[in-house]
Design an enzyme around this catalytic site. Sequence first.
Site, PDB file in Angstrom:
ATOM      1  N   GLU A   1       0.842  -1.203   0.000  1.00 26.50           N
ATOM      2  CA  GLU A   1       0.000   0.000   0.000  1.00 26.50           C
ATOM      3  C   GLU A   1       0.873   1.247   0.000  1.00 26.50           C
ATOM      4  O   GLU A   1       0.560   2.249  -0.674  1.00 26.50           O
ATOM      5  CB  GLU A   1      -0.923  -0.021   1.226  1.00 26.50           C
ATOM      6  CG  GLU A   1      -1.898   1.146   1.287  1.00 26.50           C
ATOM      7  CD  GLU A   1      -1.336   2.341   2.044  1.00 26.50           C
ATOM      8  OE1 GLU A   1      -1.690   3.482   1.702  1.00 26.50           O
ATOM      9  OE2 GLU A   1      -0.532   2.113   2.964  1.00 26.50           O
TER      10      GLU A   1
ATOM     11  N   ASP B   1       0.359   3.779  -3.091  1.00 26.30           N
ATOM     12  CA  ASP B   1      -0.055   5.158  -2.847  1.00 26.30           C
ATOM     13  C   ASP B   1       0.795   6.129  -3.672  1.00 26.30           C
ATOM     14  O   ASP B   1       0.278   7.083  -4.267  1.00 26.30           O
ATOM     15  CB  ASP B   1       0.076   5.465  -1.356  1.00 26.30           C
ATOM     16  CG  ASP B   1      -0.245   6.911  -1.028  1.00 26.30           C
ATOM     17  OD1 ASP B   1      -1.423   7.286  -1.107  1.00 26.30           O
ATOM     18  OD2 ASP B   1       0.694   7.658  -0.694  1.00 26.30           O
TER      19      ASP B   1
ATOM     20  N   ASP C   1      -6.961   1.319   1.085  1.00 26.17           N
ATOM     21  CA  ASP C   1      -5.579   0.847   1.207  1.00 26.17           C
ATOM     22  C   ASP C   1      -5.336  -0.400   0.365  1.00 26.17           C
ATOM     23  O   ASP C   1      -4.266  -0.546  -0.247  1.00 26.17           O
ATOM     24  CB  ASP C   1      -5.261   0.542   2.676  1.00 26.17           C
ATOM     25  CG  ASP C   1      -5.096   1.803   3.516  1.00 26.17           C
ATOM     26  OD1 ASP C   1      -5.069   2.903   2.932  1.00 26.17           O
ATOM     27  OD2 ASP C   1      -5.002   1.671   4.755  1.00 26.17           O
TER      28      ASP C   1
ATOM     29  N   GLU D   1      -4.866   0.413  -3.271  1.00 24.16           N
ATOM     30  CA  GLU D   1      -3.520   0.934  -3.504  1.00 24.16           C
ATOM     31  C   GLU D   1      -2.478  -0.176  -3.415  1.00 24.16           C
ATOM     32  O   GLU D   1      -1.492  -0.174  -4.169  1.00 24.16           O
ATOM     33  CB  GLU D   1      -3.212   2.036  -2.508  1.00 24.16           C
ATOM     34  CG  GLU D   1      -4.013   3.309  -2.756  1.00 24.16           C
ATOM     35  CD  GLU D   1      -3.732   4.406  -1.757  1.00 24.16           C
ATOM     36  OE1 GLU D   1      -4.018   5.575  -2.076  1.00 24.16           O
ATOM     37  OE2 GLU D   1      -3.229   4.106  -0.657  1.00 24.16           O
TER      38      GLU D   1
END
Length: 233
Positions: A40, A44, A113, A116
């Site tokens: 994650e 991101d 999350d 991502e």
Amino acid sequence: MSEPAAWLAQLFGRAPVDLSRFERALTHSSLSEGNYERLEFLGDRVLGLCMAEWLFELFPDEPEGNLSKRFNTLVAGATCAEIARELGVPEHLRLGKQARDDGALGSDNVLGDVLESLLGAFHLEAGLDEARAFVRRVWGTRVHAQAKAPQHPKSQLQEWAAAHNRAAPEYEVADRSGPHHAPRFTVVVRVGRGHEASAVGASKQEAETAAARALLQQLRDVTPARGRRNASA
């Protein structure tokens, strides 16, 4: 091909080479130490880069402030969670029993999350070009949905306060409940005396945004009524 592998192949347009990496991207910390958190972190940043360059291309005449407004809306946890649901992520999320019982399966924080983390895993396997193509495909309708850059509710409330000679909005966390992996924050926002609203969110930022949006709606409901009274006086 297993069910997760078939779903991933449909999702990304290619069969996974390293299925274990994607399984980790779908694993919550309540189930295993080998969970999605590191992926994650990577995903991101990949999303941020892909979105920033896309907006830079799409809106060549917009200043940095407007691009930032678009960017913040499109990469927000709530937006990522909406997309995760549309793509069927909850059906493949791997959770411990306690986290499932506590509602983590429906948490915007968790689902955002995980989306991502899947993007991070796909970037490692397929590279930036294919990760970029994936972002543009699944975020496509949202990027083109608004001709005008959206204004964040907290910024809107700040501008309302300044325009009406009020002190800046004040945000207070009134309550925090729920387990660590699925917290719930209750935030109260106040503007001067007599104007306040509260809202609940899966993060402090999400609750503040929702509270600002709720107070803005209250202020919109009140302002036309005053206008009508003045017109009839």
